[in-house]
Design a protein around this motif. Structure first.
Motif, PDB file in Angstrom:
ATOM      1  N   HIS A   1      47.162  46.780  31.303  1.00 39.53           N
ATOM      2  CA  HIS A   1      47.458  48.077  31.924  1.00 39.53           C
ATOM      3  C   HIS A   1      46.211  48.940  32.096  1.00 39.53           C
ATOM      4  O   HIS A   1      46.292  50.054  32.614  1.00 39.53           O
ATOM      5  N   ALA A   2      45.041  48.449  31.685  1.00 42.34           N
ATOM      6  CA  ALA A   2      43.807  49.215  31.858  1.00 42.34           C
ATOM      7  C   ALA A   2      43.482  49.341  33.345  1.00 42.34           C
ATOM      8  O   ALA A   2      43.858  48.481  34.151  1.00 42.34           O
ATOM      9  N   PRO A   3      42.812  50.424  33.748  1.00 39.28           N
ATOM     10  CA  PRO A   3      42.411  50.571  35.149  1.00 39.28           C
ATOM     11  C   PRO A   3      41.667  49.347  35.656  1.00 39.28           C
ATOM     12  O   PRO A   3      40.914  48.696  34.914  1.00 39.28           O
ATOM     13  N   GLY A   4      41.832  49.065  36.929  1.00 40.71           N
ATOM     14  CA  GLY A   4      41.283  47.844  37.506  1.00 40.71           C
ATOM     15  C   GLY A   4      39.782  47.709  37.409  1.00 40.71           C
ATOM     16  O   GLY A   4      39.260  46.590  37.366  1.00 40.71           O
ATOM     17  N   TYR A   5      39.051  48.828  37.374  1.00 43.90           N
ATOM     18  CA  TYR A   5      37.592  48.709  37.373  1.00 43.90           C
ATOM     19  C   TYR A   5      37.068  48.087  36.092  1.00 43.90           C
ATOM     20  O   TYR A   5      35.972  47.505  36.075  1.00 43.90           O
ATOM     21  N   PHE A   6      37.812  48.184  34.989  1.00 45.07           N
ATOM     22  CA  PHE A   6      37.393  47.499  33.764  1.00 45.07           C
ATOM     23  C   PHE A   6      37.428  45.990  33.964  1.00 45.07           C
ATOM     24  O   PHE A   6      36.486  45.277  33.605  1.00 45.07           O
ATOM     25  N   HIS A   7      38.519  45.506  34.531  1.00 44.08           N
ATOM     26  CA  HIS A   7      38.641  44.075  34.786  1.00 44.08           C
ATOM     27  C   HIS A   7      37.619  43.614  35.821  1.00 44.08           C
ATOM     28  O   HIS A   7      37.063  42.508  35.712  1.00 44.08           O
ATOM     29  N   ALA A   8      37.372  44.439  36.819  1.00 45.21           N
ATOM     30  CA  ALA A   8      36.402  44.078  37.850  1.00 45.21           C
ATOM     31  C   ALA A   8      34.995  43.958  37.269  1.00 45.21           C
ATOM     32  O   ALA A   8      34.227  43.049  37.617  1.00 45.21           O
ATOM     33  N   ARG A   9      34.642  44.882  36.386  1.00 45.70           N
ATOM     34  CA  ARG A   9      33.321  44.829  35.764  1.00 45.70           C
ATOM     35  C   ARG A   9      33.167  43.558  34.907  1.00 45.70           C
ATOM     36  O   ARG A   9      32.121  42.900  34.927  1.00 45.70           O
ATOM     37  N   LEU A  10      34.215  43.221  34.165  1.00 44.90           N
ATOM     38  CA  LEU A  10      34.149  42.016  33.349  1.00 44.90           C
ATOM     39  C   LEU A  10      34.021  40.768  34.219  1.00 44.90           C
ATOM     40  O   LEU A  10      33.250  39.853  33.894  1.00 44.90           O
ATOM     41  N   TRP A  11      34.761  40.723  35.312  1.00 41.38           N
ATOM     42  CA  TRP A  11      34.708  39.529  36.160  1.00 41.38           C
ATOM     43  C   TRP A  11      33.346  39.402  36.845  1.00 41.38           C
ATOM     44  O   TRP A  11      32.830  38.292  37.009  1.00 41.38           O
ATOM     45  N   ALA A  12      32.757  40.519  37.230  1.00 39.98           N
ATOM     46  CA  ALA A  12      31.398  40.481  37.772  1.00 39.98           C
ATOM     47  C   ALA A  12      30.418  40.014  36.701  1.00 39.98           C
ATOM     48  O   ALA A  12      29.497  39.228  36.978  1.00 39.98           O
ATOM     49  N   GLY A  13      30.621  40.482  35.468  1.00 37.99           N
ATOM     50  CA  GLY A  13      29.775  40.039  34.367  1.00 37.99           C
ATOM     51  C   GLY A  13      29.915  38.552  34.094  1.00 37.99           C
ATOM     52  O   GLY A  13      28.934  37.888  33.740  1.00 37.99           O
ATOM     53  N   LEU A  14      31.123  38.014  34.269  1.00 40.36           N
ATOM     54  CA  LEU A  14      31.317  36.577  34.092  1.00 40.36           C
ATOM     55  C   LEU A  14      30.498  35.799  35.110  1.00 40.36           C
ATOM     56  O   LEU A  14      29.934  34.742  34.788  1.00 40.36           O
ATOM     57  N   GLY A  15      30.408  36.299  36.329  1.00 45.64           N
ATOM     58  CA  GLY A  15      29.583  35.638  37.343  1.00 45.64           C
ATOM     59  C   GLY A  15      28.121  35.578  36.919  1.00 45.64           C
ATOM     60  O   GLY A  15      27.444  34.549  37.086  1.00 45.64           O
ATOM     61  N   ILE A  16      27.620  36.667  36.339  1.00 44.56           N
ATOM     62  CA  ILE A  16      26.234  36.685  35.849  1.00 44.56           C
ATOM     63  C   ILE A  16      26.069  35.701  34.695  1.00 44.56           C
ATOM     64  O   ILE A  16      25.076  34.970  34.615  1.00 44.56           O
ATOM     65  N   ALA A  17      27.058  35.678  33.791  1.00 44.71           N
ATOM     66  CA  ALA A  17      27.002  34.757  32.655  1.00 44.71           C
ATOM     67  C   ALA A  17      27.024  33.301  33.118  1.00 44.71           C
ATOM     68  O   ALA A  17      26.310  32.447  32.566  1.00 44.71           O
ATOM     69  N   LEU A  18      27.828  33.002  34.144  1.00 42.81           N
ATOM     70  CA  LEU A  18      27.871  31.638  34.667  1.00 42.81           C
ATOM     71  C   LEU A  18      26.554  31.253  35.340  1.00 42.81           C
ATOM     72  O   LEU A  18      26.115  30.096  35.248  1.00 42.81           O
TER      73      LEU A  18
END
Length: 349
Positions: free
Chosen positions: A33-50
């Motif tokens: 239920h957290a605002p979408g930008y939290f999830h978006a930031r994490l998913w962008a961070g996953l791309g950097i980690a990959l």
């Protein structure tokens, strides 16, 4: 050359930790239920980690090729195909790269509305293959790639990645956004911090159990902790972990109750923890932003310590444990006053 080998290993465990930490935050720490930008930031961070994991896999291949061949960097084009196609490590490395490719597919699928949760879970499962490649080609694989030591080491590497990598993700991706919305997202701040503490606690239990198993298998004798270079580095790592545990406990039993009081949630009795030095009840007078900033600062410090822990683990990977030296008929290398010379003295890939 030995420094390059250690650096390649450190880059690899950092990349694995970054991926595991971001995925852990996406699955268990940040609620749906957290605002979408939290999830978006994490998913962008996953791309950097990959991206980091992809680069680290290539660097690791080059490092192992140089270790196996004893050749110079200029000979890499000659020996790389041989290592990839003719060695046991090469077979495991090829499997690892297939797993990395699947992780990229999971990341892309995660951009489809409604599929991100499933993609994150699948990515965490696939990451286990990468972790297995890490464990099976280290000391744990000496007894066979499917031995109990390899599986225990997999637990150790993954749980360490979730703990340390989760701190990275919170420091770089979550806390900056949360600090900007602290007065609007009061309940979310408390929930996220409580979830992080719970995930870290579970990961820490797995780290301690698997770490004790690995340490006993590598040392065999308690005095090896201070009478061998391997034990000296391990002791340094344990001290860093203990410091991180203290900071994490301070957050869980000192700052989190203050955050709960700030939002009006009940706080259980903590007479025992209040006796720990520096863990007396914290006032909520400065406000939620101040409390959360203190939480974030502690996580930042833990992140730095985590980098040092992974560096120590990389040094250990390239040193021969005293138990292995005894089994081979050699005396364990004596301890020295500082840790740095051990980096140049490592004797096993």
């Amino acid at each position: 050359m030995e420094s390059f080998f250690v650096l390649a290993t450190w880059l690899d465990v950092m990349a694995i930790s970054a991926c595991a930490g971001v995925l852990a935050c996406a699955i268990w720490v940040i609620p749906r239920h957290a605002p979408g930008y939290f999830h978006a930031r994490l998913w962008a961070g996953l791309g950097i980690a990959l991206a980091l994991l992809t680069v680290a896999s290539g660097v690791l291949l080059a490092s192992r090729t140089l270790e196996f061949s004893g050749a110079a960097f200029s000979a890499l084009p000659t020996y790389l195909p041989l290592v990839v196609h003719k060695t046991h490590f090469g077979l495991i490395w090829q499997t690892r790269m297939v797993a990395v490719a699947i992780l990229w597919v999971c990341w892309l699928v995660g951009f489809v509305r409604g599929w991100r949760g499933a993609a994150a879970w699948l990515a965490m499962v696939v990451l286990l293959v990468v972790v297995f490649s890490r464990s099976a080609t280290g000391h744990a694989g000496d007894q066979g790639i499917y031995s109990i030591g390899v599986w225990v080491d997999c637990v150790h590497v993954l749980s360490s990645g979730i703990w340390v990598g989760g701190l990275f993700a919170m420091s770089l991706l979550v806390f900056p956004a949360l600090m900007r919305q602290v007065d609007v997202e009061r309940m979310l701040s408390v929930e996220v911090f409580a979830r992080l503490s719970s995930v870290a606690t579970i990961a820490l239990i797995a780290i301690v159990v698997s770490g004790v198993y690995n340490a006993w298998g590598g040392l065999e004798r308690v005095d090896d902790l201070w009478q061998s270079r391997y034990g000296q580095v391990l002791s340094f790592k344990v001290i860093l972990v203990a410091w991180m545990v203290y900071l994490g406990g301070h957050n869980r039993y000192h700052k989190l109750p203050a955050l709960r009081r700030w939002v009006g949630l009940p706080v259980g009795r903590s007479s025992f923890w209040a006796r720990v030095p520096g863990w007396q009840p914290l006032s909520t007078a400065p406000g939620g932003a101040h409390l959360l900033s203190r939480c974030a600062r502690a996580v930042h410090i833990e992140s730095v310590l985590g980098v040092l822990v992974l560096a120590a683990a990389s040094v250990l990977h390239h040193g021969m444990p005293p138990a292995d030296m005894r089994h081979m008929g050699f005396a364990p290398a004596p301890a020295v006053a500082v840790v740095v010379p051990f980096v140049r003295q490592g004797s096993q890939a």
